[in-house]
Design a protein around this motif. Structure first.
Motif, PDB file in Angstrom:
ATOM      1  N   ARG A 252      -9.637  32.201 -11.323  1.00 14.89           N
ATOM      2  CA  ARG A 252     -10.562  31.208 -10.813  1.00 14.89           C
ATOM      3  C   ARG A 252      -9.937  30.381  -9.708  1.00 14.89           C
ATOM      4  O   ARG A 252     -10.552  29.477  -9.183  1.00 14.89           O
ATOM      5  N   GLU A 257     -10.882  32.194  -4.562  1.00 15.87           N
ATOM      6  CA  GLU A 257     -12.331  32.182  -4.449  1.00 15.87           C
ATOM      7  C   GLU A 257     -12.759  31.802  -3.029  1.00 15.87           C
ATOM      8  O   GLU A 257     -13.688  32.379  -2.463  1.00 15.87           O
TER       9      GLU A 257
ATOM     10  N   ARG B  51     -19.432  34.462 -19.731  1.00 18.65           N
ATOM     11  CA  ARG B  51     -18.990  34.014 -18.417  1.00 18.65           C
ATOM     12  C   ARG B  51     -19.771  34.647 -17.252  1.00 18.65           C
ATOM     13  O   ARG B  51     -19.215  35.352 -16.422  1.00 18.65           O
ATOM     14  N   GLU B  53     -20.721  33.500 -14.648  1.00 19.03           N
ATOM     15  CA  GLU B  53     -20.260  33.055 -13.327  1.00 19.03           C
ATOM     16  C   GLU B  53     -19.187  33.978 -12.758  1.00 19.03           C
ATOM     17  O   GLU B  53     -18.899  33.943 -11.568  1.00 19.03           O
ATOM     18  N   LYS B  57     -23.054  34.785  -8.347  1.00 20.03           N
ATOM     19  CA  LYS B  57     -22.958  33.486  -7.683  1.00 20.03           C
ATOM     20  C   LYS B  57     -24.246  33.355  -6.889  1.00 20.03           C
ATOM     21  O   LYS B  57     -24.528  34.190  -6.034  1.00 20.03           O
ATOM     22  N   ARG B  62     -20.797  37.719  -7.203  1.00 17.26           N
ATOM     23  CA  ARG B  62     -19.880  36.757  -6.616  1.00 17.26           C
ATOM     24  C   ARG B  62     -18.967  37.474  -5.617  1.00 17.26           C
ATOM     25  O   ARG B  62     -18.668  38.651  -5.768  1.00 17.26           O
TER      26      ARG B  62
END
Lengths: 357, 99
Positions: A252, A257, B51, B53, B57, B62
């Protein structure tokens, strides 16, 4: 593959911009070209060959250890290097070098992958373990320190373990699978941390040339997307992927990202960030840490003791936070401990992984 | 519509560690065709167990998740607007896990 051919109408209008004959299968992030599988394999390997030759990464007769985690990048690197070594007669002796951190259920599986790679590519494999080198497995370390700073231990130990394994193998150089995305991410992180020393080093394709075992990154300009596309999927290479059980949220990481978001908007951004990193001029008046050797183990260190020795000393003395908390200590005992490595920069628990090899 | 969905690079961990799913997806009401956008929301509802996420997105995957439709980069077929057909094979691979 047959499916793809019979269903060509979907992207039917799009022919490979290189051969103009076959159906395009990939949009290259580096150039935005649409390219077919066959042309892509060719150009992918050729570009890496050019990087190796252009930067003189290897010399004929050298022994090279490939840092092999069992993940996609190092698996692809092992494949490409053995292929190019044969095709272009580099004259290299290649080895696979793996680290066993001692994380049950995680490293066990990925080491199995590396063992299969050993057979598939015919490259001798050496595995060095934290247990042998340091007397502690990561499982044991986590039991003592919990899940907060475990990535710091793992990262510091891994860096050294790779060097020690390499010297056991008597290799001249280590090649790692860091790709363009990884390097762009490291540039950003070093800027955010204000780590000038690492910022000036992290974009170098070869590092540690003044040390015992230099390291190089043949994938410095290779996009992660292409590594993934070519090998992990189309060629159905054997690779392993899972999360480290101790760091399920590591991916993360903000920088990672952010890089991926940028890539979606404009894929060139990744190479541009690397370029910016390269172009950073560090003022000559900036005081850079001096490189010396650790008084305890002889490993390169800018402090009296190297980071691994400080962490290890803490573990063995039952003060596992040593070397992690800021030196403006909360208690005297710790402050005293910190004095012997005055100025040791705090490595905050950063992402697990191999950001600053 | 019969489709084969494959999850890799760690994404399978979000759907009970099953990599290959043979599924039957119906186009949304009032529409004759099924596009990737519909499929993604179907996957989000029906296959992703934890999860989400890590997979989605906004209304797309994502960034860092590669999508292949019949072995072809979806960036060449219109991404979310890619029209799916009977027996298509859709692959999702995450690059976000370790290398």
């Amino acid at each position: 593959m047959e499916v793809a051919e019979s269903k060509s109408k979907k992207a039917g209008g799009r022919l490979c911009s290189t051969c103009n004959q076959r159906k395009a299968a990939l949009k290259r992030p580096k150039t935005l070209e649409q390219i077919c599988r066959e042309c892509f394999y060719e150009v992918f390997e050729e570009e890496i060959h050019q990087v190796i030759v252009g930067n003189q990464l290897f010399k004929a007769g050298e022994r090279i250890a490939i840092g092999a985690s069992g993940g996609k990048d190092s698996t692809v690197l092992a494949f490409v290097l053995s292929e190019l070594n044969r095709r272009h007669n580099y004259g290299l002796d290649l080895f696979l070098l793996s680290i066993d951190e001692g994380i049950s259920g995680y490293r066990d599986d990925s080491l199995q992958t590396v063992k299969r790679n050993e057979i598939q590519y015919g490259l001798p494999l050496k595995i060095v373990s934290y247990k042998d080198l340091y007397g502690w497995t990561m499982d044991e370390i986590v039991k003592v320190i919990g899940l907060k700073n475990n990535c710091t231990f793992c990262g510091v130990f891994r860096r050294q373990a790779l060097d020690r394994g390499a010297s056991l193998l008597k290799v001249d150089k280590i090649a790692t699978g860091h790709n363009a995305d990884d390097i762009a991410e490291t540039v950003l992180l070093n800027i955010l941390r204000g780590d000038i020393a690492r910022l000036s080093r992290c974009t170098l394709i070869t590092t540690g040339e003044d040390g015992p075992i230099p390291r190089c990154k043949p994938f410095k300009y290779t996009y992660e997307k292409e590594i993934m596309f070519t090998y992990a999927y189309f060629k159905r290479l054997d690779y392993f992927s899972t999360e480290c059980i101790y760091s399920p949220n590591a991916y993360r990481g903000f920088a990672r990202e952010f890089i991926k978001d940028l890539e979606r908007l404009r894929p060139r951004a990744i190479l541009d960030i690397i370029k910016s990193g390269e172009n950073f001029r560090i003022s000559t008046s900036t005081k850079m840490p001096e490189q010396g050797t650790c008084e305890r183990c002889g490993y390169i260190s800018s402090q009296k003791w190297c980071k691994a020795c400080v962490l290890l000393e803490g573990l063995n003395r039952g003060l596992p936070k040593m070397g992690i908390v800021r030196s403006r200590g909360q208690n005297n005992e710790r402050t005293k401990d910190m004095k012997q490595n005055k100025g040791t920069k705090n490595i905050e628990s950063k992402q697990c992984g191999t950001l600053d090899f | 519509m019969q489709l084969t969905l494959e999850f890799g690079g760690g994404l399978e961990l979000l759907c009970d560690s099953v990599k290959v799913h043979n599924v039957d997806v119906v186009p949304p009401k009032g529409s004759e065709k099924l596009i990737m956008k519909d499929l993604l929301s179907w996957v989000g509802t029906n296959l992703i167990k934890e999860r989400p996420e890590m997979f989605m997105k906004g209304d797309s995957v994502r960034p860092g998740v590669l999508v292949l439709v019949n072995d072809c980069d979806w960036e060449l077929s219109g991404q979310l607007d890619t029209t799916l057909e009977e027996k298509d094979v859709v692959v999702f691979i995450s690059t976000l896990h370790g290398g």
